[in-house]
Scaffold this active site. Structure first.
Site, PDB file in Angstrom:
ATOM      1  CB  SER A  87      36.174  44.148  44.731  1.00 16.08           C
ATOM      2  OG  SER A  87      35.308  43.062  44.900  1.00 16.08           O
TER       3      SER A  87
ATOM      4  NE  ARG B 101      35.556  44.831  50.544  1.00 18.76           N
ATOM      5  CZ  ARG B 101      34.549  43.977  50.719  1.00 18.76           C
ATOM      6  NH1 ARG B 101      33.761  44.090  51.752  1.00 18.76           N
ATOM      7  NH2 ARG B 101      34.364  42.989  49.858  1.00 18.76           N
TER       8      ARG B 101
ATOM      9  CD  GLU C 176      37.850  46.357  48.279  1.00 17.46           C
ATOM     10  OE1 GLU C 176      37.048  46.026  49.128  1.00 17.46           O
ATOM     11  OE2 GLU C 176      38.334  45.551  47.479  1.00 17.46           O
TER      12      GLU C 176
HETATM   13  N1  EPU Z   1      27.475  41.832  38.526  1.00 21.08           N
HETATM   14  C1  EPU Z   1      27.358  42.029  37.175  1.00 21.08           C
HETATM   15  N2  EPU Z   1      28.451  41.879  36.408  1.00 21.08           N
HETATM   16  C2  EPU Z   1      29.653  41.538  36.909  1.00 21.08           C
HETATM   17  C3  EPU Z   1      29.778  41.355  38.282  1.00 21.08           C
HETATM   18  C4  EPU Z   1      28.684  41.499  39.088  1.00 21.08           C
HETATM   19  O1  EPU Z   1      26.288  42.337  36.670  1.00 21.08           O
HETATM   20  O2  EPU Z   1      30.599  41.411  36.123  1.00 21.08           O
HETATM   21  C5  EPU Z   1      26.282  41.905  39.365  1.00 21.08           C
HETATM   22  C6  EPU Z   1      25.919  40.518  39.862  1.00 21.08           C
HETATM   23  O3  EPU Z   1      25.129  39.814  38.969  1.00 21.08           O
HETATM   24  C7  EPU Z   1      25.173  40.814  41.128  1.00 21.08           C
HETATM   25  C8  EPU Z   1      25.853  42.079  41.623  1.00 21.08           C
HETATM   26  O4  EPU Z   1      26.558  42.650  40.531  1.00 21.08           O
HETATM   27  O5  EPU Z   1      23.840  41.096  40.870  1.00 21.08           O
HETATM   28  C9  EPU Z   1      26.772  41.826  42.783  1.00 21.08           C
HETATM   29  O6  EPU Z   1      27.797  40.918  42.395  1.00 21.08           O
HETATM   30  P1  EPU Z   1      28.513  39.939  43.442  1.00 21.08           P
HETATM   31  O7  EPU Z   1      27.520  39.141  44.175  1.00 21.08           O
HETATM   32  O8  EPU Z   1      29.566  39.211  42.720  1.00 21.08           O
HETATM   33  O9  EPU Z   1      29.136  40.929  44.517  1.00 21.08           O
HETATM   34  P2  EPU Z   1      29.913  42.306  44.382  1.00 21.08           P
HETATM   35  O10 EPU Z   1      29.077  43.357  44.982  1.00 21.08           O
HETATM   36  O11 EPU Z   1      30.387  42.515  42.998  1.00 21.08           O
HETATM   37  C10 EPU Z   1      31.020  42.143  46.714  1.00 21.08           C
HETATM   38  C11 EPU Z   1      32.385  42.258  47.312  1.00 21.08           C
HETATM   39  C12 EPU Z   1      33.190  41.004  47.040  1.00 21.08           C
HETATM   40  C13 EPU Z   1      32.457  39.830  47.664  1.00 21.08           C
HETATM   41  C14 EPU Z   1      31.067  39.742  47.022  1.00 21.08           C
HETATM   42  C15 EPU Z   1      30.221  38.665  47.622  1.00 21.08           C
HETATM   43  C16 EPU Z   1      32.866  44.640  47.236  1.00 21.08           C
HETATM   44  C17 EPU Z   1      33.689  45.730  46.633  1.00 21.08           C
HETATM   45  N3  EPU Z   1      33.065  43.429  46.745  1.00 21.08           N
HETATM   46  O12 EPU Z   1      31.175  42.050  45.302  1.00 21.08           O
HETATM   47  O13 EPU Z   1      34.440  41.136  47.701  1.00 21.08           O
HETATM   48  O14 EPU Z   1      33.152  38.620  47.467  1.00 21.08           O
HETATM   49  O15 EPU Z   1      30.372  41.002  47.233  1.00 21.08           O
HETATM   50  O16 EPU Z   1      29.789  39.055  48.861  1.00 21.08           O
HETATM   51  O17 EPU Z   1      32.093  44.906  48.138  1.00 21.08           O
HETATM   52  C18 EPU Z   1      36.701  41.819  47.384  1.00 21.08           C
HETATM   53  O18 EPU Z   1      36.471  42.720  48.187  1.00 21.08           O
HETATM   54  O19 EPU Z   1      37.823  41.659  46.878  1.00 21.08           O
HETATM   55  C19 EPU Z   1      35.618  40.930  46.994  1.00 21.08           C
HETATM   56  C20 EPU Z   1      35.777  40.014  46.044  1.00 21.08           C
END
Ligand code: EPU
Length: 343
Positions: free
Chosen positions: A240, A163, A339
């Site tokens: 995010s 990012r 972010e």
């Molecule tokens: N999780 C929770 N609770 C929540 C949300 C997530 O426990 O409310 C846990 C999930 O169960 C999972 C982990 O956190 O084990 C990761 O969650 P997720 O796969 O949804 O990905 P993320 O790390 O929260 C990142 C990006 C997203 C992108 C997703 C999928 C960042 C800041 N965000 O989210 O990007 O879509 O991975 O690759 O890196 C964005 O930048 O706007 C965005 C949506």
């Protein structure tokens, strides 16, 4: 360029918060932008916006707001397996991804349904489901807003990270110094599946897709995102709100010993990326608001996303973000970094 005065920005930021631009112009030609910047950019640095999807406005904007609305998509050259495509900054990202898939080009399918404009995508090196644009971005064209001079950045000059890019280094002055006007991607006719990310694998399995193509992966990603993430056209949000913190192996080991179910992933240089969404949910913030009457909330399906249920101010959203930040710091000792650009 034609400037409008006291222009409402409510529909130009995906949080949908009210703020006013003292002066606002939509940029539809590189030539116009070069001329305006050469004449005025030095004395009156502009404030640049694209789709406004990664922006939290807590006040009005005094600087002239330039919205990059340049349109167009084309194939620059086609070498058979490798194809160089170019999109202008004001193209919406997701339709551009669908256009590449329609041309039989692979490489952007995991990045389906990300809101925003093409020109903003390199600034934060958008990424999802194991893929970042840094992997396929070939080069981009900019105009220096202080001098009006064009400058090309090839991939290696963009200093891409998680990012992150050179356009974020040096803070907001740097973000507003280079207006990205067009972006080129090197895509492939040969599909290399990138489906290790748990959610994607599961989605394809559930859809009984055994040997997926790029369109299948795109459909899977669209399905996951539609389920988990709020559509900014329906509920104001900027995706995010925080980055996933990247910590040393020692800190990660200490957290893992206390919280065995904490999701974590290997990052560069032996460091570890921690899921901020999990930290926020675990701290009890999922679905919460600071007061019953506030329209600013932590999303109830994904704790990493802050939402405007209608009528929230930027200041309210920022107060909520700071409360989340402080509480996560108290409970886990990790300071979450926002972010979006906070104004
Ligand atoms: N999780 C929770 N609770 C929540 C949300 C997530 O426990 O409310 C846990 C999930 O169960 C999972 C982990 O956190 O084990 C990761 O969650 P997720 O796969 O949804 O990905 P993320 O790390 O929260 C990142 C990006 C997203 C992108 C997703 C999928 C960042 C800041 N965000 O989210 O990007 O879509 O991975 O690759 O890196 C964005 O930048 O706007 C965005 C949506």
């Amino acid at each position: 360029m034609h400037f409008l005065r006291e222009f409402p920005l409510t529909s130009f930021n995906s949080f949908g918060v009210a703020a006013t631009a003292r002066q606002f112009a939509a940029v539809t030609s590189e030539q116009d932008l070069m001329q305006w910047c050469a004449a005025h950019g030095d004395d009156t640095p502009p404030f640049l916006i694209g789709g406004g999807c990664n922006l939290l406005l807590t006040r009005d904007i005094e600087a002239p707001v330039l919205q990059l609305s340049l349109r167009g998509t084309r194939v620059v050259f086609d070498e058979g397996n490798t194809v160089l495509v170019e999109a202008m900054a004001g193209e919406s990202w997701h339709p551009f991804v669908l256009w590449t898939l329609k041309q039989g080009l692979c490489g952007l399918e995991n990045l389906s349904l990300i809101p925003g404009f093409v020109g903003a995508a390199p600034v934060q090196n958008i990424g999802a489901y194991g893929v970042e644009i840094a992997e396929t971005l070939h080069s981009l064209m900019t105009i220096n807003t202080q001098t009006g001079e064009p400058r090309e950045f090839v991939n290696s000059e963009c200093a891409f990270g998680y990012r992150d890019s050179v356009f974020k280094h040096g803070g907001d002055a740097m973000r507003d110094c280079y207006a990205i006007t067009r972006v080129r991607f090197r895509l492939s006719r040969k599909f290399t599946p990138r489906i290790d990310y748990g959610d994607v694998k599961l989605e394809l399995q559930n859809a009984a897709v055994v040997s997926p193509n790029a369109a299948d992966v795109s459909r899977a990603v669209i399905a996951i995102r539609s389920r988990k993430l709020p559509d900014p056209a329906v509920i104001g949000n900027a995706g995010s709100f925080f980055k996933n913190p990247v910590v040393s192996a020692e800190i990660a080991a200490s957290l893992k010993s206390q919280f065995a179910d904490m999701p974590h992933y290997p990052a560069a240089d032996g460091r570890v990326k921690i899921a901020a969404g999990w930290l926020i949910e675990r701290a009890g913030w999922k679905g919460r608001r600071l007061s019953a009457t506030s329209a600013a909330a932590v999303h109830d399906k994904h704790a990493l996303v802050l939402v405007n249920h209608g009528g929230a101010t930027g200041a309210e959203l920022w107060a909520l973000a700071q409360a989340v930040q402080a509480d996560v710091f108290e409970k886990f000792g990790l300071m979450l970094e926002p972010e979006p650009r906070i104004v």
